[in-house]
Design a protein around this motif. Structure first.
Motif, PDB file in Angstrom:
ATOM      1  N   LEU B  42      24.665  13.116  -0.895  1.00 38.91           N
ATOM      2  CA  LEU B  42      25.332  12.561   0.033  1.00 38.91           C
ATOM      3  C   LEU B  42      24.309  12.028   0.905  1.00 38.91           C
ATOM      4  CD1 LEU B  42      28.205  15.254   0.394  1.00 38.91           C
ATOM      5  CD2 LEU B  42      28.292  12.996  -0.609  1.00 38.91           C
ATOM      6  N   GLU B 227      38.273   5.150  10.516  1.00 40.10           N
ATOM      7  CA  GLU B 227      38.442   6.447   9.769  1.00 40.10           C
ATOM      8  C   GLU B 227      39.045   6.220   8.651  1.00 40.10           C
ATOM      9  OE1 GLU B 227      40.039   5.553  12.267  1.00 40.10           O
ATOM     10  OE2 GLU B 227      42.211   6.453  12.331  1.00 40.10           O
ATOM     11  N   TYR B 228      39.778   5.358   8.112  1.00 44.36           N
ATOM     12  CA  TYR B 228      40.366   5.238   6.631  1.00 44.36           C
ATOM     13  C   TYR B 228      39.299   4.944   5.630  1.00 44.36           C
ATOM     14  CZ  TYR B 228      44.894   5.404   9.205  1.00 44.36           C
ATOM     15  OH  TYR B 228      45.968   5.756   9.848  1.00 44.36           O
ATOM     16  N   TYR B 230      36.235   5.330   6.200  1.00 43.65           N
ATOM     17  CA  TYR B 230      35.073   6.428   6.410  1.00 43.65           C
ATOM     18  C   TYR B 230      35.583   7.400   5.302  1.00 43.65           C
ATOM     19  CZ  TYR B 230      32.405  10.312   8.261  1.00 43.65           C
ATOM     20  OH  TYR B 230      31.479  11.286   8.554  1.00 43.65           O
ATOM     21  N   SER B 231      36.858   7.697   5.152  1.00 44.90           N
ATOM     22  CA  SER B 231      37.224   8.893   4.297  1.00 44.90           C
ATOM     23  C   SER B 231      37.398   8.449   2.802  1.00 44.90           C
ATOM     24  CB  SER B 231      38.843   9.560   4.755  1.00 44.90           C
ATOM     25  OG  SER B 231      38.480  10.161   5.970  1.00 44.90           O
ATOM     26  N   GLU B 234      33.988   8.465   1.650  1.00 44.09           N
ATOM     27  CA  GLU B 234      33.482   9.845   1.141  1.00 44.09           C
ATOM     28  C   GLU B 234      34.021  10.328  -0.040  1.00 44.09           C
ATOM     29  OE1 GLU B 234      32.079  11.858   5.237  1.00 44.09           O
ATOM     30  OE2 GLU B 234      33.834  12.332   4.670  1.00 44.09           O
ATOM     31  N   ARG B 235      35.298  10.041  -0.131  1.00 43.07           N
ATOM     32  CA  ARG B 235      36.183  10.478  -1.566  1.00 43.07           C
ATOM     33  C   ARG B 235      35.465   9.870  -2.545  1.00 43.07           C
ATOM     34  NH1 ARG B 235      42.266   9.258  -0.647  1.00 43.07           N
ATOM     35  NH2 ARG B 235      42.183   9.923  -3.096  1.00 43.07           N
ATOM     36  N   ASN B 238      31.883  11.406  -3.415  1.00 44.42           N
ATOM     37  CA  ASN B 238      31.836  12.707  -3.952  1.00 44.42           C
ATOM     38  C   ASN B 238      32.499  12.552  -5.238  1.00 44.42           C
ATOM     39  OD1 ASN B 238      31.868  15.239  -2.197  1.00 44.42           O
ATOM     40  ND2 ASN B 238      32.791  13.776  -0.817  1.00 44.42           N
ATOM     41  N   ALA B 292      28.831   4.697  11.896  1.00 41.27           N
ATOM     42  CA  ALA B 292      29.624   5.505  10.959  1.00 41.27           C
ATOM     43  C   ALA B 292      29.662   5.060   9.769  1.00 41.27           C
ATOM     44  CB  ALA B 292      31.220   5.150  11.749  1.00 41.27           C
ATOM     45  N   HIS B 295      26.880   6.837   7.800  1.00 39.87           N
ATOM     46  CA  HIS B 295      27.156   8.204   7.448  1.00 39.87           C
ATOM     47  C   HIS B 295      28.196   8.370   6.328  1.00 39.87           C
ATOM     48  CE1 HIS B 295      24.090  10.015  10.106  1.00 39.87           C
ATOM     49  NE2 HIS B 295      24.530   9.177  11.098  1.00 39.87           N
TER      50      HIS B 295
END
Ligand code: SF4
Lengths: 445, 322
Positions: B42, B227-228, B230-231, B234-235, B238, B292, B295
């Motif tokens: 990550l 934030e949408y 961003y997530s 991240e998904r 992963n 953001a 990250h």
């Protein structure tokens, strides 16, 4: 680790005697798992089982509270590594690091600047939270500064004294404000911990890595201390991110209680732009508290906004109460626009109408927090919904015309909506940014 | 000695390595080439897995000047924003951008209707002027882009540039051109992991090698739905690190374009004195938007303001220290 209803059921007597008020032990277990009832309702559980349940119900990361009253800061109690897994619970507390030797004039200017750092975005107040006062001068100077901060600010306090004596003196001034006590060096830790234990105050300290945090925390908790904050030291940013991640992971994924506490990162970098960049990373990646040395609104507003975004519940987008809202000095002749109740959409549209300086009425339809296109696709923003909302809030009594402006993205519903509502439909721009130009040259005027 | 207290994720896969730019030896003429991706962890968790390359910044350059830019932009770019070549040089040499992102806005019939020849000419001239590769974007109108971008692709054949965007409804024409001319491609999905994956499959089924695809997850600005993305990122990361090859592409995030459409980046000081200095506010809006995204896993950022680029460039160097 939280137990499931089934896990808990296995620990209950399984006699279904109903003494707890539920039909079956299983039903009771399900409610226990949701924390909707207390275990005490069942008279038959053993002390062992009770202890197991209590241990399991402890948060993986301790909730630490700083301050009192409406500016109380809660940090910790996080449950996941990624916001999409559930949500992040307690927004990073943003504070300001002030050295007591800045002089009382500068201190009062700083406090005044900090007091102005309150903003509103999408209907939510977004504020800064803490003032951290660090001792650089003698005890007298420190205590004077503590008094000044306590007198002029209602934010949560972080006390950073240089000696145990200074700590005691400071607490005489402000203990009832429940400050976070910060221990500046390892040699002072036991003395500081004893004071915090006696006065039931949270204590922050710095260690070099997770191993050292864990060892110290074990000692401190044995002495009875419960509220601890882990201050991650100023390593290169990547090392700090690693440690912030480790503390969270060890607590959540390994149930490692000795690091199951909120974390803190102090950003001392002199270059303000770089300090903003670092702080952004620590807000996104797991710091419970971030202390800053800069306080210009153009630097703080973006960080508070980032915090608001990251800590929004992904399952529950911010929503606006459905209604017909006047924008500016709207009257019976003002134009009427319609949008959804997804906060981001609503406030973006609202902002652009305000920017146009054309007084208008804005209908906010309950789309369960969906944006225009999503809501349309999910059939939550249909001619029926819009017509119902217009009737419910008596739009016919508010304006004397029958012209309605709809978002450009749902142009396809014009005909249908015209028929259902009996209003003349005008298709507005697709993006809210086109509204000022559109409203200044209204087609129906 | 006691075992070190840590929790290291055991990922079983890596992100693809994407090469941007072709040097002489590889059939191009670029003096400078880049690699992105190939992470086995990550973002910035160096102790978990290899992170061989720093994210890079592509500075936005438009073929025709935008007329609705706030003062913070027009002030800082006034000397160059009517001259794409000077603009590009300024961004790379003065602001420190790694490369440029040429936005062919002017080929849009309503925004200048420039010809394919103009677009080709500008792309080729930019490559002559700079020794770096570049990102080339169309105007967003499907028909025009399908007509013009393949011609620009052909004119820059072999340079291994990055063209975009293709979307689920319109990916074949540009993908085919990029396959033929040896370029990389941006696959854009509307803040949706499943569509991102689906599009990667469609594009690679046409014959595009997986290591020449980059994901544009469609970001919102800071304060406007960031934030949408961003997530979603991240998904996807992963999933990719856990072995999903069809999400193992690097990310490109259009930070500049989004940030500068936010109200907070545009409003003048007189209208919002409580928000502080307008120029700095706009710059920081872009900077924090970019941070953001870094990250969340961004590999390429497209950015607009020279000062914001300088700041984020330094922040990337800071993040990469370990
Ligand atoms: S009181 Fe206890 S034993 Fe009786 S039903 Fe409830 S949970 Fe089961």
């Amino acid at each position: 680790m939280a137990l499931s209803g089934l896990d808990i059921y296995k620990l209950l007597p399984k006699t279904n005697c109903k003494k707890c008020g539920f039909q079956t032990c299983l039903a009771f277990a399900m409610q226990l798992a949701k924390k909707a009832v207390l275990i005490d309702k069942c008279p038959f559980v053993s002390d062992d089982v009770r202890a197991t349940l209590e241990e399991a119900s402890l948060a993986a990361i301790r909730l630490v509270q700083i301050g009192t009253g409406e500016n109380k800061v809660s940090t910790g109690n996080e449950t996941v590594m990624f916001r999409h897994e559930e949500k992040f619970h307690h927004p990073t507390a943003i504070g300001f690091l002030l050295d007591d030797d800045m002089g009382s004039d500068k201190l009062s200017i700083a406090l005044d600047e900090i007091s102005k750092l309150n903003f509103e975005r999408v209907g939510q107040a977004i504020n800064v939270n803490l003032i951290a006062l660090r001792q650089r001068s003698g005890d007298d100077g420190f205590l004077k500064a503590v008094s000044e901060v306590k007198r002029s600010s209602t934010l949560g306090l972080v006390l950073m004294p240089a000696t145990a004596e200074a700590l005691k003196g400071a607490l005489e001034i402000c203990a009832e404000a429940r400050p976070l006590v910060y221990c500046p060096k390892p040699a002072l830790l036991d003395g500081f911990a004893a004071v915090c234990f006696r006065m039931r105050l949270p204590l922050a300290f710095r260690a070099k890595d997770m191993g050292e945090f864990s060892a110290q925390v074990k000692r401190l908790t044995q002495q009875g201390l419960t509220d601890i904050v882990l201050d991650i030291a100023e390593y290169p940013v990547s090392e700090r991110l690693w440690q912030l991640t480790q503390a969270r992971r060890l607590a959540i994924k390994k149930s490692e209680r000795s690091v199951g506490f909120p974390t803190m990162a102090i950003v001392e970098t002199e270059d303000t732009s770089q300090a903003v960049c670092q702080a952004a990373g620590f807000i996104a990646k797991y710091a419970g508290i971030v202390l800053l040395k800069f306080r210009r609104p153009e630097h703080i507003l973006p960080l508070l906004t980032l915090r608001q975004n990251i800590f929004t519940d992904p399952q529950k987008p911010l929503q606006v109460e459905p209604n017909v809202y006047p924008v500016g000095a709207a009257g019976a002749g003002s134009p009427v626009l319609v949008t959804t109740n997804f906060s981001l959409t609503y406030y973006t549209v609202l902002g652009e109408i305000e920017a146009s300086r054309v007084p208008s009425h804005l209908i906010c339809v309950d789309t369960e927090g969906m944006s225009v296109l999503t809501a349309w696709a999910a059939e939550k923003f249909t001619p029926d919904h819009i017509t119902d909302t217009m009737t419910r809030f008596k739009l016919g009594d508010i304006v004397r015309h029958k012209n309605l402006i709809i978002p450009g993205y749902v142009a396809m519903m014009s005909g249908d909506l015209e028929e259902k509502s009996g209003w003349r439909i005008y298709v507005g721009p697709r993006e809210a940014s086109g509204l000022p130009a559109y409203l200044k040259n209204l087609p129906h005027e | 000695m006691a075992e070190e207290l840590k929790y290291v994720e055991k990922w079983n896969s890596k992100i693809n390595e994407l090469k941007l730019g072709a040097a002489k030896a590889d059939g191009g003429t670029r003096g400078k080439v880049f690699k992105v991706g190939n992470q086995a962890s990550l973002p910035y968790l160096f102790k978990e897995g290899d992170i061989p390359f720093a994210p890079i910044i592509a500075a936005e350059v438009y073929d025709v000047p935008e007329d609705d830019w706030p003062q913070a932009l027009t002030e800082d770019l006034k000397d160059v924003f009517r001259h794409p070549l000077d603009w590009a040089v300024k961004m790379v040499e003065e602001a420190g951008a790694d490369l440029v992102c040429l936005k062919l806005q002017g080929i849009h019939p309503d925004l200048g209707g420039k010809s394919a020849k103009d677009a080709q000419g500008l792309a080729v001239a930019l490559l002559k002027k700079l020794n770096t590769p570049m990102v080339v974007l169309g105007c967003g109108q499907a028909d025009t882009d399908n007509e013009v971008l393949p011609l620009v692709s052909e004119a820059t054949k072999g340079e291994r540039l990055l063209f975009g965007d293709v979307v689920q409804e319109n990916y074949k024409t540009l993908t085919a051109a990029c396959i033929a001319d040896g370029h990389n491609i941006i696959a854009e999905s509307p803040i949706d992991v499943n569509i991102a994956k689906q599009l990667n499959i469609l594009v690679s089924d046409l014959g595009m090698p997986q290591d020449r695809i980059i994901i544009n997850p469609t970001i919102g600005a800071l304060g406007y739905g960031i934030e949408y993305a961003y997530s979603i990122m991240e998904r996807a990361r992963n999933a990719a690190l856990s072995g999903d090859r069809m999400l193992a592409m690097p990310f490109i995030c259009f930070a500049g374009q989004e940030a500068w459409s936010a109200k907070e980046a545009r409003v003048i000081e007189a209208e919002a004195p409580q928000w502080g200095n307008a120029r700095q506010r706009g710059i920081m809006w872009e900077v924090v938007t970019a941070m953001a995204m870094l990250h969340a896993g961004a590999d390429i950022l497209t950015m607009r303001h020279p000062e914001a680029i300088r700041i984020v460039k330094a922040a990337i160097a800071d993040l990469m220290r370990h």
